[in-house]
Design a protein around this motif. Structure first.
Motif, mmCIF file in Angstrom:
data_model
loop_
_atom_site.group_PDB
_atom_site.id
_atom_site.type_symbol
_atom_site.label_atom_id
_atom_site.label_comp_id
_atom_site.label_asym_id
_atom_site.label_seq_id
_atom_site.Cartn_x
_atom_site.Cartn_y
_atom_site.Cartn_z
ATOM 1 N N ASP A 186 -29.237 -3.055 -1.718
ATOM 2 C CA ASP A 186 -29.469 -4.232 -2.567
ATOM 3 C C ASP A 186 -30.956 -4.598 -2.644
ATOM 4 O O ASP A 186 -31.310 -5.662 -3.169
ATOM 5 N N GLY A 187 -31.824 -3.715 -2.124
ATOM 6 C CA GLY A 187 -33.263 -3.967 -2.190
ATOM 7 C C GLY A 187 -33.779 -4.853 -1.071
ATOM 8 O O GLY A 187 -34.978 -5.135 -1.015
ATOM 9 N N SER A 188 -32.902 -5.301 -0.188
ATOM 10 C CA SER A 188 -33.327 -6.178 0.914
ATOM 11 C C SER A 188 -34.172 -5.413 1.921
ATOM 12 O O SER A 188 -33.983 -4.214 2.118
#
Lengths: 99, 99
Positions: free
Chosen positions: A48-50
């Motif tokens: 999720d790009g975290s």
């Protein structure tokens, strides 16, 4: 093998950290007598790009606990440990047995 | 190499965890097609006898991200992922690049 595992969180200035780590800290690690192998893992963002929980992990491999103790007591081992302060992050350090 | 790093905290019942991990979970991991290597590190208590921040770390090595995705999508990869629930701990999972 006995391993010293060093886990770094995400630094405030990732680019500066990476430059110092690669240019100065890794060469100091590789100079430690009795080091059998060294591996560096750079963690990637989650699906999720975290940001990952850790930025980077170093693993230093030694033949056994006695060899690790002896290696870290040499001038090169002490120089490596002292240089850690220049990275600006207090890492999680763990000694373990790797198979 | 692309690595899947899995860090487990200290389980409530260490002996039970270790027995299940070694007897069931590791064999499931080793059966995953496309797995290049697997390493398990068991962390030792600190010099003062304190429990380490993590109990165990698994590293699964794949040729590249595509190979890892393909491997984890096989029946064996899905069986491994599903078996994680039987360990009773939610680990920290990180994808990284290892040199």
């Amino acid at each position: 093998m006995i391993t010293l595992t060093v886990l770094y969180g995400t630094p405030d200035d990732v680019e500066k950290f990476d430059e110092y780590y690669d240019g100065t800290h890794i060469p100091l690690a590789r100079a430690v007598p009795g080091l059998e192998d060294a591996k560096v893992t750079r963690f990637l963002p989650g699906p999720d790009g975290s940001a990952p929980e850790f930025h980077l992990m170093a693993q230093l491999f030694f033949a056994d606990a006695e060899a690790m103790g002896a290696a870290m007591s040499t001038d090169e081992g002490r120089a490596l440990a002292a240089d850690g302060a220049n990275l600006g992050i207090t890492p999680t350090m763990l000694v373990g047995s790797t198979e």
